[in-house]
Each structure stands twice: as structure tokens, then as C-alpha cells.
Design an enzyme around this catalytic site. Sequence first.
Site, PDB file in Angstrom:
ATOM      1  CB  CYS D 149      -0.990   0.063   0.961  1.00 15.80           C
ATOM      2  SG  CYS D 149      -0.389  -0.155   2.597  1.00 15.80           S
ATOM      3  CG  HIS D 242      -0.478   4.611   3.116  1.00 14.33           C
ATOM      4  ND1 HIS D 242      -1.287   4.502   4.640  1.00 14.33           N
ATOM      5  CD2 HIS D 242       0.015   3.507   3.344  1.00 14.33           C
ATOM      6  CE1 HIS D 242      -1.402   3.228   5.028  1.00 14.33           C
ATOM      7  NE2 HIS D 242      -0.559   2.656   4.364  1.00 14.33           N
TER       8      HIS D 242
END
Lengths: 355, 355, 355, 355
Positions: D149, D242
Amino acid sequence: MQPYNVGILGATGLVGQRLIERLTDHPWFRITALAASDRSAGRPYAEAATWRLSASPPRQVAAMVVRRCAVDELGECDLVLSALDAQIAREVEPQFAQAGLAVISNSSAFRQHEEVPLLVPEVNASHLELIEAPRRRNGGGFIVTNPNCSTTGLALALAPLHLAFGIEKLVVATLQAISGAGIDGLRAFDLVDNVVPYIPTEEEKIEQEMGKILGTLEGERIHRAELAVSAHCHRVPTLDGHLEAVSVGLRRRVEPVEVVAVLEQFRGEVTDENLPSAIERPIVVRAEPDRPQPRLDRDCGNGMSVVVGRVRRCPVLDVRLALLSHNTVRGAAGGTLLNAELLAARDLLPRRNPA
Amino acid sequence: MQPYNVGILGATGLVGQRLIERLTDHPWFRITALAASDRSAGRPYAEAATWRLSASPPRQVAAMVVRRCAVDELGECDLVLSALDAQIAREVEPQFAQAGLAVISNSSAFRQHEEVPLLVPEVNASHLELIEAPRRRNGGGFIVTNPNCSTTGLALALAPLHLAFGIEKLVVATLQAISGAGIDGLRAFDLVDNVVPYIPTEEEKIEQEMGKILGTLEGERIHRAELAVSAHCHRVPTLDGHLEAVSVGLRRRVEPVEVVAVLEQFRGEVTDENLPSAIERPIVVRAEPDRPQPRLDRDCGNGMSVVVGRVRRCPVLDVRLALLSHNTVRGAAGGTLLNAELLAARDLLPRRNPA
Amino acid sequence: MQPYNVGILGATGLVGQRLIERLTDHPWFRITALAASDRSAGRPYAEAATWRLSASPPRQVAAMVVRRCAVDELGECDLVLSALDAQIAREVEPQFAQAGLAVISNSSAFRQHEEVPLLVPEVNASHLELIEAPRRRNGGGFIVTNPNCSTTGLALALAPLHLAFGIEKLVVATLQAISGAGIDGLRAFDLVDNVVPYIPTEEEKIEQEMGKILGTLEGERIHRAELAVSAHCHRVPTLDGHLEAVSVGLRRRVEPVEVVAVLEQFRGEVTDENLPSAIERPIVVRAEPDRPQPRLDRDCGNGMSVVVGRVRRCPVLDVRLALLSHNTVRGAAGGTLLNAELLAARDLLPRRNPA
Amino acid sequence: MQPYNVGILGATGLVGQRLIERLTDHPWFRITALAASDRSAGRPYAEAATWRLSASPPRQVAAMVVRRCAVDELGECDLVLSALDAQIAREVEPQFAQAGLAVISNSSAFRQHEEVPLLVPEVNASHLELIEAPRRRNGGGFIVTNPNCSTTGLALALAPLHLAFGIEKLVVATLQAISGAGIDGLRAFDLVDNVVPYIPTEEEKIEQEMGKILGTLEGERIHRAELAVSAHCHRVPTLDGHLEAVSVGLRRRVEPVEVVAVLEQFRGEVTDENLPSAIERPIVVRAEPDRPQPRLDRDCGNGMSVVVGRVRRCPVLDVRLALLSHNTVRGAAGGTLLNAELLAARDLLPRRNPA
């Protein structure tokens, strides 16, 4: 239908942003003007507003130049949706009404005024009768309000219980989201590892508004419902969604299962009017022991449902439950818009600049 | 005084850590043994525990080897302070008591047992009478408990009102800190932009414990106070400090100013015993409209005071207020330790290995 | 020692509060005057300040009347500790220095001035030479500064590496606490479920200050260290404690174990001067893979230590590590106070009103 | 097109939930089977999963009975999308591939396997060549993976810079959301007033995956790009998204404005294939100084865009910037699904049960 021309007063704040979000692509309304403080006036909306609902404001409004909140600047509007602070609303909203515009307001300024309905359409659409006198006086102009963000969900969830069983008293503790105080309303330093047991004027609003909302129309007046309300208000570090813990005293002894049945059957007064923002089930009951929760349940019914859970017997009053509603949608912009839609459906909005 | 030898049961959890913190350099007690689950047993404490109160565990305990929670492993102790889960406590604590040790417990397992005081020293030190029978039977051993973390502050703040005015009923909504569920108790994913309106068994504990704590000793039994209690419990993303909003119904009409006076005058039953953890003012009243707040007020009185604010008339019951107490100090480890100190001051602790 | 009379400029903000907290019961300094903005002047401190470090301000200062930040209002002070904003400091601080007071400042206004030391006592106490000229000119008055809150920990942790191995360049990413922006600095709405990758002027400060701090005194001038610095600054929802991830390029290849050894041996330039705020180990190295963490490690060494962890090889530069320091203590008030103590120990503070 | 029958492995976790959300009403794929751990198998999905993306799971899957992750339980599927943990994936995924199913995996288990593409369609669709051998061997079955990710957004944003200027090295600091660790992955107690400078195995993944993703196909092998990567990973209390701060060293000196131009022109390798999850602009550049921010920008491009901001010169390497991508969408489920769509568009998926 020829869309109505809508102006938004207080367009740069969080409730103003929610109004824009919900009016974009609305079938009945067209955003014609955005108005805000003198500091914002004259600047493109995308620059004047600190948009916080998504990455950027909708394309349709980004370049619109913000105007001042003055009647002569919004001449082409049929109605204004107002997200103004009470102090400014007190001065400005009557000017718009007297000039013949419909003022559909989220502000607290006139909620207790005797010619102003304090409207939750599913609950008290009949209160619209109050605007007949001002409409006649003002060439079609009037003011309609929706309740405070923490009152709306409470009133919507308790209205069917009041009808079915009669509510005599209630104690409510709220856990209210940050957005209720606006973008600038709370300091980050005060809400990390902390909650605050106080929201100025909030408890008074809840305690005063419930009686009017649940009141009955007698002639051209509202006869307030006689119920005692005690509110304990808290600010907690959630973004959206006011959670409320309620104990209710009823006129007669009632089983929790009866309460759930009444809540689940509730559809409200406006089911036949096909309002675009109305939902089939204004009240959603959840059976899990740990619901509703703000992040999970606030968007239920596109943010327009009140979600009820934990219906159980109260050892002090009669019944207790938890409820949640989206404070800037159902409790503010969504409620304001639903009021405007109800007025449109009943042909109570002025057409100031017919095609 | 020759210090008592103390064992801590459940030493690795958050309450166990608070016990260690508060026992380090204690004038009357010496940490003799740390005990925990079989998973931790045999390992140095600094390794077995995920220490979370500061950078590292106190030097005195870091290297101590954790033992199993068994009587034969803590033979040299005079008393044990128990931070065990109820299920394990139910099995283990009686073994220690029957072996002649004093068991001063934070666990819920025996709070409602008729021979076990549910003790808040300032409020009901007289309940210690209950341990006379088990002491005789067990060669000095017995069990004493403190209330649930959310009950303690409530009981302490309301006890003087009960004495002065008589409490008939109360509705309380809690906003409880994460530490109340232990280090592993709650998921980060569930408490960002969220609060949870449910804590398993918490409402029942509050509702059942109040009557026993405020009860009166009649012969060798507690006659429970007759008051109706309704609790709505919430988990919020604070680390420590349970905030509670309370509406109270009294036997007679009382002005808020009388309530404040009674709270401020309260000193409690143990003022003359010079207990090391006791504080001059168990109840601190703040006049600001937005206090108490968890982060600002939880350490008041070294974490042993309950802080009360917003005392005002209640439109439904009689009086309402907000209160805060530190859940792992006053509501757990600090309360447990104060109980142990009271027992020591009254010479009710066994000396199992006299010098 | 006869205590020095100290005035605090900017006493109501968070850094001012930390100064008060640390000066209370200080062996060498006595709080003589509190000064702040005109809005606060004339009011008791407890009322003018929104105290946020604990329940209430220390008793000694609560009733002190706040003064304006003007030389004629602080006539009895020997020195002032300044927590003023840069813009105001630029105007006010020279007035105090020219009037013969020592100005020990946390402000950025004069950090790059060639007659003003940018002081971290353990690292560059020798830079005090810079104040000789202004002292002569001003009858004892001068300005000394400490670095920016995010620079201090970085400079302190890297200074021994620079001495031992020579730092050529470094890339640092910061995760900075809310308190760094002051009580009113950040909106709660922007830091729930969010972080912000920007702090105005912060990256520039770090990049410019490192060279001066690590520079060498040549005659009466600082020769800046030649190292390239790249900073990426972020605001995160922690209350206190700036965490920084650093990759460092050194003049020669070095093993992580050598870096750890150098850091652990570091004691700094002022170990023999017994400064009250100095600590034995200005740098603490932790071996755990997941430390330092703000909440657990920021109070290390009473908030004056920088805590280093995760020392490991860097695939791009040479070595990388994580460091944490308390931004309003080590990085602000504690650093300012340590500077004042150093000046007192070296007898460089004026005595303007000798007993 | 006849829809493919899709099974989801690891359907109850957060990535599994995102897969379900994105597959509901998908034009090419039909959810045929949901599989998870033995603990969940045999129970209706709504009961087995702790659904956390909205109030309740989609109606279509709520009643589906969860199966075990075994080939013989998913016989009617053409492909499986895998959200399994690496340890289980390592065992299970090859069984599905060998049985002739396409395995489109989010797991790290086989990302570095030489016959498994590590695919970001816009960047390296040509790597699909790797599956030819296994397809032949397995009667159409094979494994394709997407990156970690925190790698995906980085690779997507830097790929056009690598093409245009050649990247030699990069230092990246991440601020990663809670969802990246799964619902149960992090304790609330560790992320209030805190951030954590460590995510197990995360830095290694970023450092190893970049070279393969940006590598070139030579014959039937990937020739890894030669670039040095240094990652500093942090967990912060955001739910999704993120954020990464990157300094990049390029083969030649480049102005920030050139970087912005290259990023804005990027459309990627799959623009002509009309993949349902593909977006027009995989990279969105924002000009504001304080963007991207997780809460505001993570849903950009329906969660599939990487948002870049703060492009500026780096004093140590050449250029630096901030980037954000939605970790459970672009960085997991959305990336997995886009891979499946690419395979469908290129007719590389098996039809195991043709109509």
C-alpha cells in the site's frame, strides 16, 4: 418544473458548503447567488471559502463571485437559504422576507418567533400555517426555520413516541461533533485526549425548541407541548454526527418492544409529496448493542435518517435509547433544504422573476 | 512502621502498572511479588509488561521475575492487591483469602458478596465491619473491593448529597476513557472520528453498586440504599479520566448553591487517619462553565480527587452536574491502594511473616 | 545566591506557561513580572491566560497582574525570558537589551543576527563570545536565542555525530505536535482523521539554523558549518513532542553501532556547571524497534533529553535514525531557561538592582 | 460481455470489504464466492465480518455464506482476488493458480517471484509477459500481484519522473493510516496523542518493490531498475490515506516546474483499454502549499489517483514533493481490481465454466 433561483447566505461556512453540495444538480433549485461576509465578498468562491467537504468545491460554484448579504445584491433570487450566525441573521433575514423573498433559515434567530414555523417536515408540516400572515403582508416573503442541530434528531426520533404514548419529560446527554461549531469553532489543542462538557447556549436551545416542534397548531398559533427537558451537552472529537443518550418519561408504561415498533412504522407527514431530499424511512432502528456510532451511521439515508439503537427500559424514567443524526446534514443544511422542498411542493414559494 | 509485604496480582496490565507506580517508595508497603498470567510468568517484568505510563517501568521492578497467580508462589506476602479480570479473580482471590492473606481487589468478582465491603474510604469506611467474620474464619484473611471505575467518582461526589438531602434517583451518562478497557481493549480503527455508545456490563455495574456503597451497616449486614439509577455509558477517545453528566432527584427541593456548599465542605470519614494516598479535599468544585475536562482535571489531587462542575438546576429531576475522576487512579489502582492503607491504619492487615 | 529578577515576555501563551511552570521554585530565578499583549495587560494572570498545562496556574503567579511588554514596565528585572512572536520580538527585544537587560529569547527574530548566539548549551556554549560586544555597548544588555522547536532536538542529536564523523548532508521529515503552533494555532476540524504536510516557515528555519548552531567560533564571528539540509515538515495530532526521521550523510563510512556509541557517550559542554535544568544524559538511545514515541518518551529527562532510536544504515545516505524531543520544553521554554542558567553560571547576567 | 465469476479470498478483512464494495455492480465481474478463515466459514457474511466501510454490507453479499479458502470450495470461479495475509497466501494462492484459476493478489507472498508481475497497470503493464509460462503450465492459471500500500502511490507518482529524468535514489518518509494494519491491527491506546515510528517489514517492502516495478522487461525476465531507496515509515491516527514526503535524486538537474509538467501530462500505459476502474488522470498535482491532506484528498479519482503537492527543489538530492494515495483503494483493493480488469481487457483470464 422551472427551477427556483436560490441564493445562499453564509455560503462559505460548513453549513453553507453542505447547502452547495446538496443543491448541486438539484431538480427544483438552481444556485443563483452565493453571499457571505464583507471579507469574502467580491472574491471567487473557491478562493473565499476554505472548502472542507472534499478535495475541491463543485465546478459549478468555484468561479462564482461571492456577494454581500444584502437584498439589493440578490435581486434575482426567489428564495434564500440562510446559514448565517444568529446575530447577523437577526438583522438581515427580515430584510429579505420583507422584500418578498422566502427565507429558509438554519439560524436560531427567529426559531421562537410566533410567526415562524420551527419545522421538521415529517413531524410538524402543519405548522406552515404560521406563514400565511407574513406572506400576505410581505408580498409572498416569510421566514421558516429548522431546529438546532442537536434538537433535530431528538425531535424526529421522539415525535412518534409523543404521538403514540405522550412524552412528559426527558433527560438527554449529547456527544456532539466538531463540525457543529464550524471550521474555526474549536481548537485542536482542546480536543486531543479530551472532551468538553459544555457548548454555549446549546442546552437552552434543546430545552426550548422541543416544546414548539412537538406543539399543536391552534388557530394561527402554536400551542407548545408540555414536556420537561434536561440537556447535558458535550463536544467530542468526531467530525460529523451528534450522538445522544436519552431517557424518556411517558404518560403510560410502555415496553421497549412497543417503542421499537412505533419507531419502525414511522413514515412522517410528507410521504406523499415526493420531496427530493425526503427518505422512505426517517427513523432507522438498529438491533446491535453498540450502535448507532457516528462514523458508521451518520450517512444513513444520505445523512437524512436519524438512527436509533439500544432501546431499553429506564430504571428512573420509562424508556431509554441512543440516537444519532448527521448534524450538518439532517441537523442543518439537509433540514433547511427539505423545508425549502416542502414549500415548493406546496406552492408556497414566491416566483419573483417569472420566465 | 515495618512495611507490609505486598504482592500484585495482574501486574502487567494498566491497573497493575498504576499499582506499581503508586507503590514505588510507598511508606507502608513494599512490592514483594509481581504475579500475572502464565504467559508472563517466569519473565522479567520489564519484558513481560508493555509499560505505558512513562518511558520505562520503575527501576525497582524492571528486573523482578513475574510469578504465577498462585498462593504458593506468593508465600511471603501479607496482602495482595488484585487487578485481575473478574473471571480469574473469582477463582483465585478466595484461595488467597483462605490462606490468610488480605485481598484488596479492584475486580468486580466479589463486589456484591455479602461478606465483602465495596469500599470508598471517605464514604463508607464503616462497612469494614463485614470482614470480621471472614477474618476469624480465615486466620486473618479476607477480601475487600473498590467499585467499578465509573462508579467510584459518582459515589464519591454524590455521597455527601445523599447524606445531606437524600438521593431518590439519578440518570448518568458517562464519557469513559480508553484506559478503562486496558491496553488491548479497544481498536484504534474504532475510535478515530468516532465514539461508541456501549460498554459491556458497565451500566449494570453502576446501577447495582451505588446502592451497596451508599448503604448502611445494620448489624453485620449492609442495608442497600434505595435509589433508582439509570446509566448510559459511552467510550470516547481520551486516555484517562471518566467524565459523567448526572441528573439527581432528591428527597427535597434544593438550590444549586446548597449543593456546592455541601460538596465543598465534604472531607470524608478517614480524615484523621493520615492515609498516605488520602487527600485533603476528595471533592473539588470548579466554577468555570466548561470544566471539568479530562485532560486538564484528571490529575487533580494526584488523581484522587473527583472534580465537579456545572452544578445547576435540572428541569426534570432536581439538580444536575458534571463530574470527572481518574479511572485508573481514583477509579482503580489509587482506590485499591487507599483501601489497603485504611486497613493498615486500622491494624486489620495480617502480618504473616513477622520480622 | 541572591536570585535574579526575571520578567517573562509573552507569558500567557503555551511557551510562556512552560516558562512559568519551570521557574516556579527555581533556585536561581524569581518571577518578578509577567508581560503580554495589551489585551491581557492589567488583568490577573489566572484570568488573562488560558492555562493549559494542568488544572490551574501555580498559586504564586495566579494573582500577578499582567503588564505590557515595555521596558519601563519591567524596570526591576535583571533579565527577561521572551516567548514573543517574531514580529513583536523584532521590535521589543532590542529595547530591553539596549536598556541593559539580558534578553533570553525563544523567538526567531534575531536567531541569525551576527551578534546573537543561537545556543544549545551542550553543543555550542562557546558561542557566548558573541555577546561581548553588545554587553559592552549596552551596559550589560544583550540578546541570546535558542533554536526553533524542531531544530533543537535535531541539532542536539546530530552534534556529536558532526564532531565525530562530520555531517555533509541530511534529509529530515518531522511529525510535529500541536502545541508548537500555540493554543490557538490549529483547528480541531483540520486534525481529526488528518495530518498536514506543511508548517509555514518551518522548513526554512531548520535548514538555516543547523549551520549556525554547528558552526565554529572564529574570532568574534561564527563560521557556519557547511552541511546541506532538506526538511519535510508535518503537523500531526499529538499534543507535545516532535518526532523526526533523519537520514544523514557523513564524511566517512560509519557503522550504526559506532553512531550509537557516540550518542551514548555524549555529555556536552556544560557538564561541570551544575545548571539546574541540565541533565546527565542529554541524549538517550533506545534499543526497541518502535521507539521513540511522543507520548511515551517526550518527558524523558524531565523533558530535556532528546530520545534517539532506530539507528540503522541508510541505503541512500549513510545512517538513519528517529529522534524525539519535547517541543515546548527542550525545544522552547526549557531551552530558553537552560540558556539563562548558563549565563548565570558564567556570571554574564546583569544585576540591575543589587540588594 | 459475459461476466467473470470472482471469488474473494480474505473477504472479511478491510481489504476484502473494499473489494466487495468495488465489485458490487461491476460491469465485468460477478461476486460468486466469499472465502475467509475457518472461523468465519459457514456463517453468513454479514455476521462473519465486522463491516466498517459504511452502516452495513451491500445487500447482495450480506446473506452469502462464507466458504473456506480452498480450491474445491470455489470451483465455479474463473479468478480469485486475494486479500490474504502473506503467510496463508504463500500456501493457498499457488493451489488456485495450479488449478487453473487466475489469482489476482494483494498479498506480499509472491511479489518478488520471478514469474509474478508486480503490477501497476499505468506503469508496467508490459510485465504481464511474465505470466505466459505459468499460464501454459497451469491450464490458464497464474498469479499477479500489486505492490504494498505504501509503495503503490510512490511508484505511480515517480514512474513518469523515472522515465523522463532517471531516478538514482530517493528518501521517503511515510505517515500511514490505521486501515493499513487492518481492523484489529492497532490499539486505540497507542494512537491517542501519539504516532509510532515503525511498521514491521514496511520499509523493506518499499525498498525492494520499487526496483521491480520500475524495472524493464528483458526477454521473459524483469531487469530491476537500479535505484537506491531509503524509507522511514510511521503510523499516524488517520483512517485512510498514506501521506509520503519524498526527496528524489535524478540523473540530471531538473527544475520543479519541469517535474510538475511531467506529472500533469502523465496518463499511463492503459489509457486505451477502457478499464472500469481506470481514471483519466492517475496523478493529480495540487498547487496549494498545504496539500495533499489525507482526509481531503484520499478520495480523489474515486480513490484511484495519487495526489502530489509541494513540488520543490531539494537542498540535498534534487527534487522533493509530498504525495498521497488511498491505501485500501489504490494501494490495495482498487489496485487489485484494476489488475483484474487489465487482464480481462487483454483476454488473459481463464473461462473455467463457459456458459
